[in-house]
Enzyme design. Structure first.
Site, PDB file in Angstrom:
ATOM      1  CB  THR A 173      -0.876   0.038   1.272  1.00  0.00           C
ATOM      2  OG1 THR A 173      -0.002   0.112   2.399  1.00  0.00           O
ATOM      3  CG2 THR A 173      -1.753  -1.180   1.366  1.00  0.00           C
ATOM      4  CD  GLU A 201      -5.073  -2.314   1.984  1.00  0.00           C
ATOM      5  OE1 GLU A 201      -5.383  -1.857   0.865  1.00  0.00           O
ATOM      6  OE2 GLU A 201      -4.556  -1.638   2.886  1.00  0.00           O
ATOM      7  CE  LYS A 250     -14.804  12.870  12.886  1.00  0.00           C
ATOM      8  NZ  LYS A 250     -13.619  12.122  13.219  1.00  0.00           N
ATOM      9  CD1 TRP A 269     -18.544  13.431  11.377  1.00  0.00           C
ATOM     10  CD2 TRP A 269     -18.495  11.538  10.157  1.00  0.00           C
ATOM     11  NE1 TRP A 269     -17.995  12.436  12.142  1.00  0.00           N
ATOM     12  CE2 TRP A 269     -17.959  11.277  11.429  1.00  0.00           C
ATOM     13  CE3 TRP A 269     -18.556  10.508   9.223  1.00  0.00           C
ATOM     14  CZ2 TRP A 269     -17.495  10.006  11.789  1.00  0.00           C
ATOM     15  CZ3 TRP A 269     -18.100   9.250   9.575  1.00  0.00           C
ATOM     16  CH2 TRP A 269     -17.566   9.006  10.853  1.00  0.00           C
TER      17      TRP A 269
HETATM   18  P1  ADP Z   1      -2.998   3.506  -2.232  1.00  0.00           P
HETATM   19  O1  ADP Z   1      -3.214   3.821  -0.784  1.00  0.00           O
HETATM   20  O2  ADP Z   1      -1.834   2.663  -2.576  1.00  0.00           O
HETATM   21  O3  ADP Z   1      -3.294   4.649  -3.163  1.00  0.00           O
HETATM   22  P2  ADP Z   1      -5.214   2.020  -3.162  1.00  0.00           P
HETATM   23  O4  ADP Z   1      -5.071   2.235  -4.582  1.00  0.00           O
HETATM   24  O5  ADP Z   1      -5.354   0.685  -2.618  1.00  0.00           O
HETATM   25  O6  ADP Z   1      -4.029   2.496  -2.486  1.00  0.00           O
HETATM   26  O7  ADP Z   1      -6.270   3.026  -2.587  1.00  0.00           O
HETATM   27  C1  ADP Z   1      -7.490   2.612  -2.113  1.00  0.00           C
HETATM   28  C2  ADP Z   1      -8.325   3.799  -1.719  1.00  0.00           C
HETATM   29  O8  ADP Z   1      -8.532   4.644  -2.848  1.00  0.00           O
HETATM   30  C3  ADP Z   1      -9.696   3.432  -1.269  1.00  0.00           C
HETATM   31  O9  ADP Z   1      -9.721   3.005   0.055  1.00  0.00           O
HETATM   32  C4  ADP Z   1     -10.451   4.737  -1.495  1.00  0.00           C
HETATM   33  O10 ADP Z   1     -10.237   5.648  -0.447  1.00  0.00           O
HETATM   34  C5  ADP Z   1      -9.795   5.298  -2.722  1.00  0.00           C
HETATM   35  N1  ADP Z   1     -10.626   5.000  -3.894  1.00  0.00           N
HETATM   36  C6  ADP Z   1     -10.501   3.994  -4.763  1.00  0.00           C
HETATM   37  N2  ADP Z   1     -11.440   4.061  -5.724  1.00  0.00           N
HETATM   38  C7  ADP Z   1     -12.192   5.148  -5.455  1.00  0.00           C
HETATM   39  C8  ADP Z   1     -13.334   5.767  -6.077  1.00  0.00           C
HETATM   40  N3  ADP Z   1     -13.874   5.289  -7.191  1.00  0.00           N
HETATM   41  N4  ADP Z   1     -13.833   6.872  -5.502  1.00  0.00           N
HETATM   42  C9  ADP Z   1     -13.294   7.388  -4.372  1.00  0.00           C
HETATM   43  N5  ADP Z   1     -12.226   6.857  -3.757  1.00  0.00           N
HETATM   44  C10 ADP Z   1     -11.678   5.754  -4.280  1.00  0.00           C
END
Ligand code: ADP
Length: 547
Positions: free
Chosen positions: A185, A330, A439, A444
């Site tokens: 990640t 994940e 907040k 929220w």
């Molecule tokens: P990194 O932290 O490596 O950028 P990821 O690509 O695994 O990791 O990121 C996942 C996160 O990206 C999700 O938990 C979410 O917050 C955000 N995310 C992914 N797709 C979307 C989407 N379509 N709209 C909003 N947020 C998104």
């Protein structure tokens, strides 16, 4: 009583051997880092992947060893994927956009034995090569003619190794729960954590990703994964394409609007996938050059929220249907996809767009729920928002080497760190990252909703909203805007534009204009940096409240 069916293991090598047997002439086209276009077939890719397996054996790699890649989407990277995982090694795709210290940390943490490196990233690896403890070989993904001068010890030439290796290799059978690949990640806070996929999780995930209501890949498709293989497995497309026998088009390092457009058109691409930043560049290019898209049918947008105006432009102006998707490293990464349900395609346009702006509904295999701070499940009414929790066969059970401890609740759900609503139709909408939500007076405010509303203005290129400390309300929203090149918009015009589009009490307390916004290694807004940059910012309303 046990079932009486064959217990054939689900193995990654079978995706490519299937394509090499039943779709042997289907093409894989790559824009090479060296500049030219490379074109060959699934049969040739599979043969070279076998050679790569022998190369690795020759370099001393043992079953279960981890092999790192720092590479763009090309046929060579694909061969290394299949050559490693297929032979029981673990393919560790490293995100080259991370800080050099972070890359050195994860290479050591993962215990990478060999690194396969694209020409572009040789200078990057040179910076920290002396800190890498277990790396025994550096292989440069190029031919002899393009081998660079490098300080990397005993750098090997990929094309030479492949040419010298024997193609005689039988893909081995082993337990489908064996680790196949590894992706960290991005670690916006703290060190990156390793997500270790298995052959089984990858196979099931890729089959579901190919479903008609998901990516819908078929043998007649040509698919262009612009999303990099180091970003959550390019959302599984390099696995799903051979499973379907679809033509695979790999963009290499050229992700700008003109280059992506060129591949879409010349290779007859029907489906493509990437984060919104990429589509912003493509749409700007199309508008400027007055181009149309003649073969593209579907675009998948994920990784960050797809702006309404982007979805609308693709569909109305270019006739390309948009599928908004959500997931995370994940989750292999797919969790939800926004394909419309029965009857929705005849809804009035704005109502349909409301649904498409949501992140989509769960695919079969993913359980979703939202909970409050005490872990109590919240209603699926499209209004209540809470922590988004997920469970399923391609979702992480733990991080590599136990980092972060136990990551599941007592029912086996993983906390995504996202805050979301679920509506009665099953559509999920992210309202924020748990740590980004604003907040205000105990309620929220969704920073993402505000950002989406702001980028709907024709003069706004990008927008970010963060919470700023406020004496009366705890926090209030500050809107930070990047104007489009050559466009002008004032603070007052921006705020006027938002009237009626958001709840009154969500109205940002101030607007500031900047030249650019900071992004993470996967193209998301880097809110930690923005909060740091604006930590001493005083909102005009804070003064009034304090008086
Ligand atoms: P990194 O932290 O490596 O950028 P990821 O690509 O695994 O990791 O990121 C996942 C996160 O990206 C999700 O938990 C979410 O917050 C955000 N995310 C992914 N797709 C979307 C989407 N379509 N709209 C909003 N947020 C998104």
């Amino acid at each position: 009583m046990r079932g009486l069916m064959q217990e054939r293991p689900l193995l990654i090598s079978s995706f490519l051997t299937f394509a090499a047997t039943y779709h042997q002439d289907r093409e894989i086209v790559s824009r090479l880092v060296e500049g030219s276009l490379h074109r060959y077939t699934y049969a040739q890719a599979e043969e070279r992947a076998r050679r790569v397996a022998n190369v690795l054996k020759g370099l001393g790699a043992k079953f279960g060893d981890v092999i790192g890649t720092l590479a763009w989407n090309t046929h060579r990277h694909l061969e290394v994927w299949y050559g490693t995982s297929g032979s029981g090694l673990v393919c560790h795709t490293i995100n080259p956009r991370l800080f050099p210290e972070q890359i050195a940390y994860i290479v050591n943490h993962a215990d990478d034995k060999v690194l396969f490196i694209d020409l572009t990233f040789v200078p990057l690896v040179e910076k920290f090569a002396d800190k890498l403890k277990g790396v025994r070989h550096f292989v440069i993904l190029t031919d002899r003619a393009h081998m660079p001068q490098t300080s990397l010890p005993d750098a090997l030439c990929y094309e030479e190794l492949v040419a010298q290796a024997s193609p005689n290799f039988a893909w081995p059978d082993f337990d489908e729960n064996t680790a196949s690949s590894l992706c960290y990640t991005s670690g916006t806070t703290g060190n990156p954590k390793g997500v270790l996929y298995s052959h089984r999780s990858t196979a099931i995930h890729s089959m579901v990703a190919n479903n008609a209501d998901a990516f819908g890949l078929r043998s007649v498709d040509a698919v262009l994964p612009v999303v990099p293989m180091f970003h959550a497995n390019a959302w599984s497309i390099p696995y799903g394409a051979p499973m379907a026998g679809a033509k695979l088009v790999m963009p290499g390092a050229a992700l700008d609007g003109a280059s992506v457009y060129n591949l879409l058109e010349t290779e007859g691409v029907t489906m493509t996938a990437a984060v919104p930043t990429i589509w912003l560049m493509l749409l700007q290019y199309l508008e400027k050059e007055e181009k149309t898209l003649s073969t593209l049918k579907r675009v998948v947008i994920g990784g960050s929220a797809a702006p309404r105006s982007m979805i609308d432009t693709f569909q109305e102006k270019y006739g390309v249907s948009v599928c908004h998707a959500w997931g995370m490293t994940e989750m292999s990464p797919l969790g939800t996809l926004g394909t419309l349900k029965a009857g929705m395609d005849t809804w009035p346009k704005e109502k349909r767009l409301d649904v498409q702006c949501k992140q989509g509904r769960a695919v079969f295999g993913v359980d979703l729920k939202i909970t409050d701070d005490d872990g109590k499940e919240l209603p699926r009414d499209g209004k209540a928002f809470g922590h988004l929790m997920v469970r399923g066969p391609w979702i992480a059970n733990a991080y590599l080497k136990g980092e972060g401890g136990n990551i599941l609740d007592e029912n086996g759900y993983f906390d995504t760190g996202d805050v979301a609503t679920l509506d009665p139709e099953g559509f999920m909408q992210i309202t924020d990252r748990a740590k980004d939500v604003i907040k205000s007076g105990g309620e929220w405010i969704s920073s993402i909703d505000l950002e989406n509303a702001a980028v709907g203005h024709p003069s706004v290129a990008e927008a970010a909203v963060i919470g700023i400390v406020h004496p009366k309300w705890d926090e209030r929203p500050l809107l930070i805007v990047v104007r489009k090149a050559g466009k002008d918009i004032s603070r007052e015009e921006m705020l006027d534009f938002l009237v009626g589009k958001i709840a009154k009490w969500w109205m940002p307390d101030d607007v500031v204009f900047v030249d650019e916004l900071p992004h993470t290694a996967t193209g998301k807004l880097l809110k930690t940096k923005l909060r740091e940059d604006f930590k001493d910012y005083t909102l005009p309303t804070a003064q009034t409240a304090a008086e």
